[in-house]
Design a protein around this motif. Structure first.
Motif, short mmCIF file in Angstrom:
data_model
loop_
_atom_site.label_atom_id
_atom_site.label_comp_id
_atom_site.label_asym_id
_atom_site.label_seq_id
_atom_site.Cartn_x
_atom_site.Cartn_y
_atom_site.Cartn_z
N GLY A 55 5.50 -2.81 6.90
CA GLY A 55 4.36 -1.91 6.63
C GLY A 55 4.13 -1.26 5.31
O GLY A 55 5.40 -1.18 4.55
N ASP A 58 -2.46 3.77 6.34
CA ASP A 58 -1.65 2.50 6.78
C ASP A 58 -2.28 0.98 6.30
O ASP A 58 -3.11 0.34 7.09
CB ASP A 58 -1.25 2.46 8.29
CG ASP A 58 -0.42 3.25 8.79
OD1 ASP A 58 0.67 3.75 8.09
OD2 ASP A 58 -0.49 3.85 9.89
N TRP A 107 0.15 -2.07 8.67
CA TRP A 107 0.96 -1.52 9.81
C TRP A 107 2.33 -1.85 9.71
O TRP A 107 2.57 -3.20 9.55
CB TRP A 107 0.17 -1.62 11.34
CG TRP A 107 -1.14 -1.38 11.29
CD1 TRP A 107 -1.76 -0.25 10.64
CD2 TRP A 107 -2.02 -1.67 12.34
NE1 TRP A 107 -2.98 0.05 11.27
CE2 TRP A 107 -3.31 -1.00 12.04
CE3 TRP A 107 -2.25 -2.88 13.00
CZ2 TRP A 107 -4.49 -1.36 12.71
CZ3 TRP A 107 -3.31 -3.07 13.68
CH2 TRP A 107 -4.44 -2.34 13.60
N GLN A 155 3.30 -1.45 15.55
CA GLN A 155 2.10 -1.21 15.67
C GLN A 155 1.17 -2.53 15.86
O GLN A 155 0.08 -2.34 16.36
CB GLN A 155 1.51 -0.32 14.38
CG GLN A 155 0.22 0.39 14.58
CD GLN A 155 -0.05 1.32 13.60
OE1 GLN A 155 0.77 1.69 12.96
NE2 GLN A 155 -1.42 1.79 13.55
N GLY A 210 -4.05 -3.78 9.66
CA GLY A 210 -3.94 -2.53 9.06
C GLY A 210 -5.24 -1.84 9.13
O GLY A 210 -6.21 -2.49 9.72
#
Length: 144
Positions: free
Chosen positions: A48, A56, A59, A63, A91
């Motif tokens: 990430g 973010d 991610w 996630q 993201g």
């Protein structure tokens, strides 16, 4: 390569420890589909990326898996939004809009899903273009 691209756009970008091949394989197994090769390459360098204002931009792998499974399976979303099955989110911009690649059919293009009106709109030709645009601009409205 990915870290250099990100640093060129925003020198203060934050990185995490890279993801190994076993974690990528486990994530793909959990998702039931392969991750795009560009995204895998990025995750193998950093799990990430955090850009301007703690957003973010990309991610962490965990996630990515959690969010996509949620979007693909939440029955309430089916009543509110068009299906998300063709998208793979990776993201966000910090205010609810999220960024995705098209997984069916597989495309390098990046789209934004705007949560307020359920629109999906093209914003970048590939992951490199996305990083350059999103990290350079610095505002959460770079894609308008």
């Amino acid at each position: 390569m990915w870290k250099e691209i990100a640093r060129q756009a925003f020198p203060a970008v934050e990185f995490s420890e890279p993801v190994d091949a076993a974690r990528v394989a486990a994530a793909e197994q959990c998702l039931g589909c392969p991750l795009p090769s560009e995204l895998v390459s990025l995750l193998r360098e950093t799990d990430g990326m955090v850009g301007h204002d703690g957003v973010d931009t990309v991610w962490p792998l965990e996630q990515i898996v959690e969010q996509n499974l949620h979007f693909w399976s939440d029955d309430a979303f089916g009543e509110l939004y068009m299906p998300f099955d063709a998208l793979l989110f990776f993201g966000d911009q910090g205010g609810g809009d999220q960024f995705a690649v098209v997984r069916t059919p597989s495309r390098a293009d990046i789209f934004v899903w705007e949560h307020e009106d359920d629109s999906r709109r093209w914003v970048a030709r590939d992951l490199e273009d996305y990083l350059s645009r999103s990290l350079t601009d610095g505002g959460d409205d770079w894609y308008w």
